[in-house]
Design an enzyme around this catalytic site. Structure first.
Site, PDB file in Angstrom:
ATOM      1  N   HIS A 187       0.919  -1.112  -0.084  1.00  0.00           N
ATOM      2  CA  HIS A 187      -0.033  -0.177   0.034  1.00  0.00           C
ATOM      3  C   HIS A 187       0.892   1.317   0.080  1.00  0.00           C
ATOM      4  O   HIS A 187       1.743   1.479   0.708  1.00  0.00           O
ATOM      5  CB  HIS A 187      -0.954   0.126   1.369  1.00  0.00           C
ATOM      6  CG  HIS A 187      -1.595  -1.348   1.464  1.00  0.00           C
ATOM      7  ND1 HIS A 187      -2.091  -1.776   2.713  1.00  0.00           N
ATOM      8  CD2 HIS A 187      -2.249  -2.112   0.680  1.00  0.00           C
ATOM      9  CE1 HIS A 187      -2.598  -2.835   2.559  1.00  0.00           C
ATOM     10  NE2 HIS A 187      -2.795  -3.225   1.270  1.00  0.00           N
ATOM     11  N   TYR A 219       2.746   2.269  13.628  1.00  0.00           N
ATOM     12  CA  TYR A 219       3.077   3.257  12.587  1.00  0.00           C
ATOM     13  C   TYR A 219       2.638   4.509  12.905  1.00  0.00           C
ATOM     14  O   TYR A 219       1.527   4.643  13.217  1.00  0.00           O
ATOM     15  CB  TYR A 219       2.914   2.671  11.168  1.00  0.00           C
ATOM     16  CG  TYR A 219       1.611   2.258  11.048  1.00  0.00           C
ATOM     17  CD1 TYR A 219       0.680   2.990  10.091  1.00  0.00           C
ATOM     18  CD2 TYR A 219       1.213   1.012  10.996  1.00  0.00           C
ATOM     19  CE1 TYR A 219      -0.461   2.662   9.729  1.00  0.00           C
ATOM     20  CE2 TYR A 219      -0.133   0.609  10.680  1.00  0.00           C
ATOM     21  CZ  TYR A 219      -1.099   1.224  10.089  1.00  0.00           C
ATOM     22  OH  TYR A 219      -2.189   0.764   9.853  1.00  0.00           O
TER      23      TYR A 219
END
Length: 467
Positions: free
Chosen positions: A70, A133
């Site tokens: 992604h 993240y």
């Protein structure tokens, strides 16, 4: 196994902007501790100050869980809280590195900075792996994403566990091959004031590619409170503010004062808020009128401002606001000449019509052509010169307005002696409206801009080309 005792270090990878980080992890028989994100230390070590706004965690039960590839229009700081992963990153940005691949294992002692547009994917190598993240934008359905198939033959990622043997979502299995991927475009540059003299020069310099947008006053009203929410600002990397109120005499009237403050201060403040909140580089054009003109010698970028009139006061106030933006360039210039009505065109017209003008001879400075300002802005942005204030004018020996008028007459084949020099006070003696005070010395030092590698063109050479 997590490695303890490392020193904090950032290392460039084979993908531009993708940085692998070694993290200090402190452990004993009880477990371990690390600073997963520490802005001051990590920026000092070489990590971009990317301004995260959201923290996400992906927990994976089994070995072999595989996710990706992604690419989103934001930056990410990726690390592992528990467990271990094999990560694969593919550059899906427009440009020469499109399709480049980098792979590495991450555990709690190693992290990676993933820049906007680089595809992110991973495969868990231990059970109960928590993948974390930080991102510097909130998810948006309007954002532009790109995806790549985990089994793409062109990138040929060497997964530790064959994809046929691992858990993959149906959505990830359906992603396209590299040849069919839509690349993530670069962040856009927005030019405000596109119909002005400088705005037109910037359009000529940058062209009409997809990465550039040009807005007129009809498109963007900086005084409108709704302006701040009018765009998805995280898609912009640079805003160039070429809009300003420049009618120096009208600014001395009640109505003009209002318009000058609205355009030059309120508008600058709105742009400063947007740029600061979204990590945008703001380029703002200023003026020699921030000085009173009493200095002997050239004005440097470090000289204190002392504006005389309303116009200069608004420009000085706008500069002060823009200087608070972390990523800013303030371009101070003087005696601007571009397309449209200006001093040079007026003098050339008078020469052709047989009019012998009286021109001010007690103000000294240098002409600045909008092509030079546009070139200087482009140079600062492309070379990533240090942020701050830069003087930009034409080069050469400073001259008075009367001397420059004589040069225009001579360059167009007329007798330079037809120009008569007069004082500023005599020139405006018959004025019926308000007259703004002008600085007598408008000469700006060019040493700082020249130190970046940009050499301004001699103003008389530019004048000859312009005519």
């Amino acid at each position: 196994m997590t490695e303890f005792g490392k020193s904090l270090a950032m290392t460039e990878t084979t993908i531009p902007g993708l940085l692998i980080a070694e993290l200090p992890v402190h452990g004993d028989s009880r477990g371990w501790f690390k600073e997963n994100w520490q802005r001051e230390k990590m920026v000092a070590a070489g990590l971009p100050d990317f301004g995260p706004v959201q923290n996400n965690v992906s927990f994976n039960d089994a070995v072999g869980t595989t996710r990706g590839i992604h690419a989103e229009p934001w930056d990410k700081w990726v690390s592992v809280a528990t467990g271990r992963i094999f990560g694969a990153w593919v550059d899906l940005r427009e440009g020469p590195s499109f399709g480049a691949v980098f792979t590495a294992e991450l555990d709690p002692s190693r992290a990676i900075f993933v820049p906007r547009g680089v595809g992110n994917s991973y495969q868990t190598l231990e059970p109960d792996t928590a993948y974390t993240y930080l991102v510097n934008d909130h998810w948006s359905p309007d954002a532009e994403y790109s995806f790549l198939n985990l089994a793409d033959e062109t990138t040929a990622i060497d997964w530790p566990i064959p994809l046929s043997e691992v858990e993959i979502s149906a959505k990830d299995l359906a992603h396209p091959r590299l040849a069919d991927v839509t690349p993530i475009p670069p962040k856009k540059t927005l030019v405000i004031g596109a119909n002005g003299q400088l705005g037109r020069a910037l359009r000529d310099a940058y062209g009409d590619g997809q990465a550039f947008e040009y807005a007129t006053r009809d498109d963007i009203d900086l005084a409108d409170p709704d302006f701040v929410g009018a765009r998805r600002w995280r898609d912009y990397g640079t805003i160039i503010n070429a809009a300003a109120y420049t009618a120096v005499d009208l600014a001395e009237t009640p109505e003009g004062r209002e318009h000058a403050w609205a355009a030059n201060v309120t508008g600058a403040a709105a742009l400063a808020r947007i740029a600061t909140a979204n990590g945008i580089t703001l380029v703002h054009v200023s003026s020699d009128y921030v000085f009173d003109g009493t200095k002997q010698g050239e004005y440097s970028e470090d000289d204190q401002v002392r504006p005389l009139g309303v116009y200069g006061q608004t420009k000085a106030a706008g500069d002060a606001i823009v200087s608070t933006v972390p990523q800013h360039y303030i371009i101070r210039t003087s005696w601007v000449i571009g397309e449209g009505k200006n001093f040079v065109r007026t003098m050339a017209s008078l020469a052709e019509r047989g009019v012998d003008p009286k021109v001010v001879d007690d103000q000294t400075g240098r002409l600045t052509f909008t092509t030079d300002i546009a070139a200087a802005i482009r140079h600062l942005l492309e070379t990533r010169s240090p942020f701050g204030i830069y003087n930009v004018t034409g080069a050469g020996e400073p001259m008075t307005w009367a001397a420059l008028a004589a040069e225009v007459f001579a360059a167009t084949g007329h007798d330079r002696s037809r120009v008569t020099g007069v004082s500023t006070s005599d020139y405006f003696a018959s004025a019926t409206g308000p007259v703004a005070p002008r600085p007598e010395n408008s000469v700006l030092s060019l040493q700082k801009i020249e130190a970046t590698g940009f050499v301004p063109a001699p103003m008389l050479e530019s004048l000859a080309l312009y005519l």
